[in-house]
Design an enzyme around this catalytic site. Structure first.
Site, short mmCIF file in Angstrom:
data_model
loop_
_atom_site.label_atom_id
_atom_site.label_comp_id
_atom_site.label_asym_id
_atom_site.label_seq_id
_atom_site.Cartn_x
_atom_site.Cartn_y
_atom_site.Cartn_z
N GLU A 100 0.88 -1.16 0.00
CA GLU A 100 0.00 0.00 0.00
C GLU A 100 0.91 1.21 0.00
O GLU A 100 1.68 1.41 0.93
CB GLU A 100 -0.89 0.02 1.25
CG GLU A 100 -1.94 -1.07 1.25
CD GLU A 100 -2.84 -0.99 2.46
OE1 GLU A 100 -2.48 -0.26 3.41
OE2 GLU A 100 -3.89 -1.63 2.46
N ASP A 135 -3.86 9.99 10.29
CA ASP A 135 -2.57 9.35 10.55
C ASP A 135 -1.90 9.95 11.77
O ASP A 135 -2.12 11.12 12.12
CB ASP A 135 -1.66 9.48 9.33
CG ASP A 135 -2.12 8.60 8.19
OD1 ASP A 135 -2.03 7.38 8.33
OD2 ASP A 135 -2.56 9.15 7.16
#
Length: 241
Positions: A29, A40
């Protein structure tokens, strides 16, 4: 496994990808750097900021995907803003041409989800979607209708990089609820910070994504990332009891 595009020079990045594939990564990914990666944690945000300072973010990501896809099946991970600002149809075709198997937009707006799925499909891409733990059955149904390939189920209800314990019982219940609603494979990531946790989560899902531990190693000592990936790969391949 996850890694951000543009963290290192192209030559170093290709070398890292080769090493990680040999170490046991079954798929990649590739993260497209974004200045407001609000889902994140600090490690991936820091890596994204490094990539942004290097410039040419989209071109670097295309080259990273191209090399990664020559080694393993590869999916691009991105926020919606870069997709929308670059024209979704053009964006999808560029990454399809680079060899991507799919593009997952982690903050895909509901109003754009159906159109984006059709756009991805026309380019020959899958459109995996995030299935938050907090999603209602109705929301999961809507996600199912606009997703293809697989669903991403967070193992922890935190930003990426969480290093604490996981509530495996709650995760198992959440996965069961998703499976009852959505007939797609389920991939788990976020909070799977150790090989032992990866081994514990693996029986619940169809695949496990390791991100922050690998990105941290790539930032601190790229050569150590191979050992990190190998440790997770070994744990995931051990027979589950």
């Amino acid at each position: 496994m996850f890694l951000p595009a543009g963290l290192h020079t192209a030559t170093a990045e290709h070398r890292n990808l080769n090493a990680l594939a040999r170490a046991g990564a079954d798929m990649f990914e590739v993260g497209l750097a974004h200045s407001d990666a609000f889902l994140d944690g600090p490690v991936i945000q820091s890596a994204y900021h490094t990539a942004l300072r290097r410039g040419h973010v989209l071109n670097r990501a295309l080259r990273t995907v191209e090399h990664a896809a020559s080694l393993r099946p590869t999916v691009l991970m991105t926020y919606w803003d870069p997709v929308a600002s670059h024209d979704p149809e053009r964006f999808a075709h560029q990454f399809a041409d680079a060899g991507a198997a799919g593009i997952m937009v982690v903050d895909l707006p509901d109003h754009a989800a159906g159109t984006w799925q059709r756009t991805a499909a026309k380019a020959g891409l899958t459109a995996p979607r995030l299935a938050p733990r907090t999603a209602t059955d109705q929301e999961l149904g809507a996600i199912q209708q606009t997703a293809s390939g697989w669903l991403y189920a967070p193992a922890a209800t935190t930003p990426t990089g969480y290093r604490g314990p996981l509530d495996l019982a709650a995760l198992a219940a959440a996965i069961q609820r998703v499976r009852a609603t959505v007939p797609l494979p389920i991939v788990a990531g976020i909070g799977i910070s150790t090989p032992a946790l990866a081994a514990a989560v693996a029986p619940l899902v169809d695949a496990v994504v390791i991100g922050t531990p690998v990105v941290r190693a790539l930032q601190q000592s790229p050569d150590s990332a191979r050992a990190t990936v190998a440790a997770f790969a070994d744990a995931l391949r051990m027979p589950q009891h």
